[in-house]
Design an enzyme around this catalytic site. Structure first.
Site, PDB file in Angstrom:
ATOM      1  N   ASP A  28       0.834  -1.186   0.000  1.00  0.00           N
ATOM      2  CA  ASP A  28       0.000   0.000   0.000  1.00  0.00           C
ATOM      3  C   ASP A  28       0.882   1.253   0.000  1.00  0.00           C
ATOM      4  O   ASP A  28       1.697   1.424  -0.892  1.00  0.00           O
ATOM      5  CB  ASP A  28      -0.963  -0.075   1.204  1.00  0.00           C
ATOM      6  CG  ASP A  28      -2.029   0.991   1.208  1.00  0.00           C
ATOM      7  OD1 ASP A  28      -3.031   0.830   0.492  1.00  0.00           O
ATOM      8  OD2 ASP A  28      -1.846   2.002   1.924  1.00  0.00           O
ATOM      9  N   ARG A  29       0.749   2.140   0.969  1.00  0.00           N
ATOM     10  CA  ARG A  29       1.592   3.343   0.999  1.00  0.00           C
ATOM     11  C   ARG A  29       3.072   2.971   1.034  1.00  0.00           C
ATOM     12  O   ARG A  29       3.909   3.610   0.396  1.00  0.00           O
ATOM     13  CB  ARG A  29       1.258   4.217   2.214  1.00  0.00           C
ATOM     14  CG  ARG A  29      -0.189   4.584   2.381  1.00  0.00           C
ATOM     15  CD  ARG A  29      -0.773   5.255   1.158  1.00  0.00           C
ATOM     16  NE  ARG A  29      -0.142   6.546   0.873  1.00  0.00           N
ATOM     17  CZ  ARG A  29      -0.397   7.258  -0.221  1.00  0.00           C
ATOM     18  NH1 ARG A  29      -1.211   6.787  -1.152  1.00  0.00           N
ATOM     19  NH2 ARG A  29       0.187   8.430  -0.408  1.00  0.00           N
ATOM     20  N   HIS A  37     -11.100   8.421  -0.654  1.00  0.00           N
ATOM     21  CA  HIS A  37     -10.149   8.942   0.322  1.00  0.00           C
ATOM     22  C   HIS A  37      -8.955   9.602  -0.356  1.00  0.00           C
ATOM     23  O   HIS A  37      -8.363  10.526   0.196  1.00  0.00           O
ATOM     24  CB  HIS A  37      -9.683   7.821   1.253  1.00  0.00           C
ATOM     25  CG  HIS A  37      -8.998   6.680   0.568  1.00  0.00           C
ATOM     26  ND1 HIS A  37      -9.610   5.910  -0.393  1.00  0.00           N
ATOM     27  CD2 HIS A  37      -7.729   6.189   0.690  1.00  0.00           C
ATOM     28  CE1 HIS A  37      -8.755   4.993  -0.825  1.00  0.00           C
ATOM     29  NE2 HIS A  37      -7.623   5.143  -0.187  1.00  0.00           N
ATOM     30  N   TYR A  87      -0.756  11.358   1.854  1.00  0.00           N
ATOM     31  CA  TYR A  87      -1.664  11.213   0.716  1.00  0.00           C
ATOM     32  C   TYR A  87      -1.672  12.459  -0.164  1.00  0.00           C
ATOM     33  O   TYR A  87      -1.721  12.362  -1.397  1.00  0.00           O
ATOM     34  CB  TYR A  87      -3.085  10.908   1.204  1.00  0.00           C
ATOM     35  CG  TYR A  87      -3.351   9.445   1.409  1.00  0.00           C
ATOM     36  CD1 TYR A  87      -3.936   8.693   0.400  1.00  0.00           C
ATOM     37  CD2 TYR A  87      -3.030   8.813   2.601  1.00  0.00           C
ATOM     38  CE1 TYR A  87      -4.185   7.338   0.574  1.00  0.00           C
ATOM     39  CE2 TYR A  87      -3.280   7.455   2.784  1.00  0.00           C
ATOM     40  CZ  TYR A  87      -3.854   6.727   1.768  1.00  0.00           C
ATOM     41  OH  TYR A  87      -4.095   5.377   1.940  1.00  0.00           O
ATOM     42  N   HIS A 132      -7.004  -7.004   0.536  1.00  0.00           N
ATOM     43  CA  HIS A 132      -5.954  -5.993   0.454  1.00  0.00           C
ATOM     44  C   HIS A 132      -4.866  -6.220   1.493  1.00  0.00           C
ATOM     45  O   HIS A 132      -3.676  -6.053   1.205  1.00  0.00           O
ATOM     46  CB  HIS A 132      -6.581  -4.606   0.649  1.00  0.00           C
ATOM     47  CG  HIS A 132      -5.586  -3.486   0.647  1.00  0.00           C
ATOM     48  ND1 HIS A 132      -4.843  -3.145  -0.463  1.00  0.00           N
ATOM     49  CD2 HIS A 132      -5.206  -2.619   1.632  1.00  0.00           C
ATOM     50  CE1 HIS A 132      -4.060  -2.120  -0.175  1.00  0.00           C
ATOM     51  NE2 HIS A 132      -4.261  -1.779   1.090  1.00  0.00           N
TER      52      HIS A 132
END
Length: 283
Positions: free
Chosen positions: A98-99, A143, A203, A263
């Site tokens: 993910d990030r 988001h 983000y 995920h």
């Protein structure tokens, strides 16, 4: 993760909370949103049998420092390379989710001499992510758009209902709820609640400076030259794009596969991910 030695490592101008275990060839594992290094608790323990496993909380997350300012993936990648160097490792395998996968991707582009092997879990590169988000299907990434807004409103909105906001993603993105038990979920929610401004900054960077950096690399033909493995859910089929082709544009030695896990695959399918990491390190 009490089998790990926890250290506060100062590198690249920031102090990161880092869990370290094992000995042997170093592997750095980077967590995603809305999580901490704890997401690697299953994978890391197994790998530590024959690898030095390094699991930091990213800048702005968990128990790491949360400075104001730059949360570009370039800076966050430099954090990771500097931490590994402080721990005695100039070259290492790097796995991100993910990030953390976006940080790993940037590290591979910016620091090819340091990153020997690269794995990215359940992301597209930033440019491709924005490119495939269109129409009503983009609602799944609401988001991304919320946290791309200027400083102020996103932070206030999320802080007003932080447990509901972060908990929404823990619930929505998990196929097997038992993979994130209540005590782990509590850690994630508490850590995220205390990190709203820095999470939003991370983000926001992916809608601003990270796009600039990736665009520059694309224009210059800069690619990932090390062996790369990408494991994703089958979002390409769901949203109408060829995920493998997107990644092939960035990597010269790519293995791409899909998974039936959710995920949070390192927690739902740790054996699958551990096996894939070991296979990557042998390439």
């Amino acid at each position: 993760m009490n089998v790990f030695d926890y250290q506060q490592v100062h590198a690249n101008g920031v102090t990161l909370n880092v869990a370290v275990a094992g000995s042997g060839t170093p592997v750095v594992l980077l967590h995603g949103f809305p999580q901490t290094h704890l997401m690697w608790r299953h994978v890391a323990v197994g790998l530590s049998a024959d690898h030095t496993v390094i699991c930091p909380d990213l800048r702005g997350y968990g128990e790491s420092e949360k400075p104001d300012g730059d949360y570009s993936k370039r800076v966050m990648a430099a954090d990771v390379v500097a931490v590994a160097r402080e721990l005695g490792h100039d070259r290492f395998g790097l796995v991100g989710h993910d990030r953390g996968a976006l940080v790993a991707f940037r590290a591979g582009l910016d620091h090819p001499g340091a990153v020997s092997h690269l794995m990215c879990l359940d992301v597209l590169p930033t440019l491709d992510m924005w490119d495939v988000m269109h129409g009503t299907s983009a609602a799944v990434g609401f988001h991304l758009y919320l946290m791309a807004q200027p400083v102020g409103l996103p932070e206030k909105m999320i802080a007003a209902a932080s447990d509901e906001f972060f908990g929404y993603f823990l619930d929505l993105w998990t196929k097997d709820p038992a993979a994130i038990p209540p005590e782990v979920r509590s850690v994630y929610l508490d850590a995220s609640r205390r990190a709203v401004p820095s999470i939003v900054a991370d983000y926001r960077a992916s809608a601003t400076i990270d796009v600039t950096h990736d665009s520059e690399d694309l224009a210059q033909g800069n690619k990932l030259r090390m062996p790369v493995t990408v494991i994703q859910q089958d979002w390409g089929t769901a949203l109408g794009f060829d995920a493998a082709a997107r990644w092939k544009a960035w990597a010269t030695d790519l293995h791409h596969q899909t998974t039936t896990a959710g995920h949070f695959m390192a927690e739902e399918a740790p054996d699958e991910i551990s096996t894939a990491i070991r296979a990557l390190l042998k390439r």
